[in-house]
Scaffold this motif. Sequence first.
Motif, short mmCIF file in Angstrom:
data_model
loop_
_atom_site.label_atom_id
_atom_site.label_comp_id
_atom_site.label_asym_id
_atom_site.label_seq_id
_atom_site.Cartn_x
_atom_site.Cartn_y
_atom_site.Cartn_z
N ALA A 1 33.26 39.54 40.59
CA ALA A 1 34.06 40.68 40.17
C ALA A 1 34.07 41.74 41.25
O ALA A 1 33.19 41.79 42.08
N VAL A 2 35.09 42.54 41.20
CA VAL A 2 35.26 43.61 42.18
C VAL A 2 34.70 44.90 41.59
O VAL A 2 34.97 45.23 40.45
N PRO A 3 33.91 45.68 42.36
CA PRO A 3 33.29 46.88 41.79
C PRO A 3 34.24 48.06 41.62
O PRO A 3 35.22 48.20 42.33
N GLY A 4 33.91 48.92 40.67
CA GLY A 4 34.50 50.23 40.46
C GLY A 4 35.99 50.37 40.56
O GLY A 4 36.75 49.62 39.96
N ALA A 5 36.41 51.38 41.33
CA ALA A 5 37.83 51.71 41.47
C ALA A 5 38.60 50.55 42.09
O ALA A 5 39.76 50.33 41.75
N ASP A 6 37.97 49.83 43.00
CA ASP A 6 38.64 48.67 43.60
C ASP A 6 39.00 47.65 42.53
O ASP A 6 40.08 47.06 42.57
N ARG A 7 38.11 47.45 41.58
CA ARG A 7 38.38 46.53 40.48
C ARG A 7 39.58 47.01 39.68
O ARG A 7 40.48 46.24 39.38
N ALA A 8 39.60 48.28 39.34
CA ALA A 8 40.70 48.82 38.55
C ALA A 8 42.03 48.68 39.29
O ALA A 8 43.05 48.32 38.68
N ASP A 9 42.03 48.95 40.59
CA ASP A 9 43.24 48.81 41.39
C ASP A 9 43.69 47.35 41.43
O ASP A 9 44.87 47.04 41.30
N SER A 10 42.73 46.45 41.62
CA SER A 10 43.05 45.02 41.68
C SER A 10 43.61 44.54 40.35
O SER A 10 44.61 43.81 40.32
N VAL A 11 42.97 44.93 39.27
CA VAL A 11 43.44 44.53 37.94
C VAL A 11 44.86 45.04 37.72
O VAL A 11 45.74 44.29 37.27
N ALA A 12 45.13 46.28 38.06
CA ALA A 12 46.47 46.85 37.88
C ALA A 12 47.50 46.08 38.70
O ALA A 12 48.61 45.80 38.21
N CYS A 13 47.16 45.72 39.93
CA CYS A 13 48.09 44.97 40.78
C CYS A 13 48.39 43.59 40.21
O CYS A 13 49.54 43.16 40.18
N TYR A 14 47.36 42.90 39.75
CA TYR A 14 47.58 41.57 39.20
C TYR A 14 48.31 41.63 37.86
O TYR A 14 49.11 40.74 37.54
N GLN A 15 48.09 42.66 37.08
CA GLN A 15 48.84 42.83 35.84
C GLN A 15 50.32 43.03 36.15
O GLN A 15 51.18 42.45 35.49
N ARG A 16 50.61 43.83 37.16
CA ARG A 16 52.00 44.05 37.57
C ARG A 16 52.61 42.76 38.10
O ARG A 16 53.76 42.43 37.80
N ALA A 17 51.85 42.01 38.88
CA ALA A 17 52.34 40.73 39.40
C ALA A 17 52.67 39.78 38.25
O ALA A 17 53.68 39.07 38.29
N LEU A 18 51.84 39.78 37.22
CA LEU A 18 52.08 38.94 36.05
C LEU A 18 53.36 39.36 35.35
O LEU A 18 54.18 38.52 34.96
N GLU A 19 53.59 40.66 35.19
CA GLU A 19 54.81 41.17 34.57
C GLU A 19 56.05 40.74 35.34
O GLU A 19 57.04 40.29 34.76
N VAL A 20 56.01 40.90 36.66
CA VAL A 20 57.15 40.54 37.50
C VAL A 20 57.41 39.04 37.41
O VAL A 20 58.57 38.61 37.28
N ALA A 21 56.36 38.24 37.47
CA ALA A 21 56.52 36.79 37.38
C ALA A 21 57.14 36.40 36.04
O ALA A 21 57.98 35.49 35.99
N ARG A 22 56.76 37.08 34.97
CA ARG A 22 57.36 36.80 33.66
C ARG A 22 58.85 37.13 33.67
O ARG A 22 59.66 36.37 33.15
N GLU A 23 59.19 38.30 34.23
CA GLU A 23 60.59 38.72 34.30
C GLU A 23 61.43 37.71 35.07
O GLU A 23 62.59 37.48 34.73
N LEU A 24 60.85 37.10 36.08
CA LEU A 24 61.54 36.12 36.90
C LEU A 24 61.43 34.70 36.34
O LEU A 24 62.01 33.78 36.91
N ASP A 25 60.68 34.54 35.27
CA ASP A 25 60.40 33.23 34.68
C ASP A 25 59.81 32.28 35.71
O ASP A 25 60.16 31.11 35.78
N ALA A 26 58.90 32.82 36.53
CA ALA A 26 58.23 32.06 37.58
C ALA A 26 56.86 31.64 37.07
O ALA A 26 55.89 32.38 37.19
N ARG A 27 56.80 30.46 36.49
CA ARG A 27 55.58 30.02 35.81
C ARG A 27 54.38 29.88 36.74
O ARG A 27 53.27 30.25 36.37
N MET A 28 54.59 29.32 37.93
CA MET A 28 53.46 29.15 38.84
C MET A 28 52.95 30.51 39.31
O MET A 28 51.74 30.72 39.42
N ALA A 29 53.84 31.44 39.56
CA ALA A 29 53.42 32.79 39.95
C ALA A 29 52.67 33.46 38.80
O ALA A 29 51.70 34.19 39.02
#
Length: 77
Positions: A1-29
């Motif tokens: 796991a990533v510590p502290g604020a870095d973890r929160a930033d990473s989680v937010a980025c991957y959550q956004r990536a997941l949202e974008v991939a869903r919008e694009l219907d990109a299953r592997m992404a």
Amino acid sequence: AVPGADRADSVACYQRALEVARELDARMAQLRAATRLMRVGGDGDDAAERRRLLSVVYEGFTEGFETADLIEARELL
């Protein structure tokens, strides 16, 4: 796991990536974003929700289970 604020930033980025991939219907992404989200999140309070997200994405696949991405997701689940 990533510590502290870095973890929160990473989680937010991957959550956004997941949202974008869903919008694009990109299953592997979606799978890659959900897998990375599981890895950076560690055993935090939202671990069950992250596992549920990965499970939903993983269960959408009907083939390709020998690929590295699906093997990694299966191991995390």
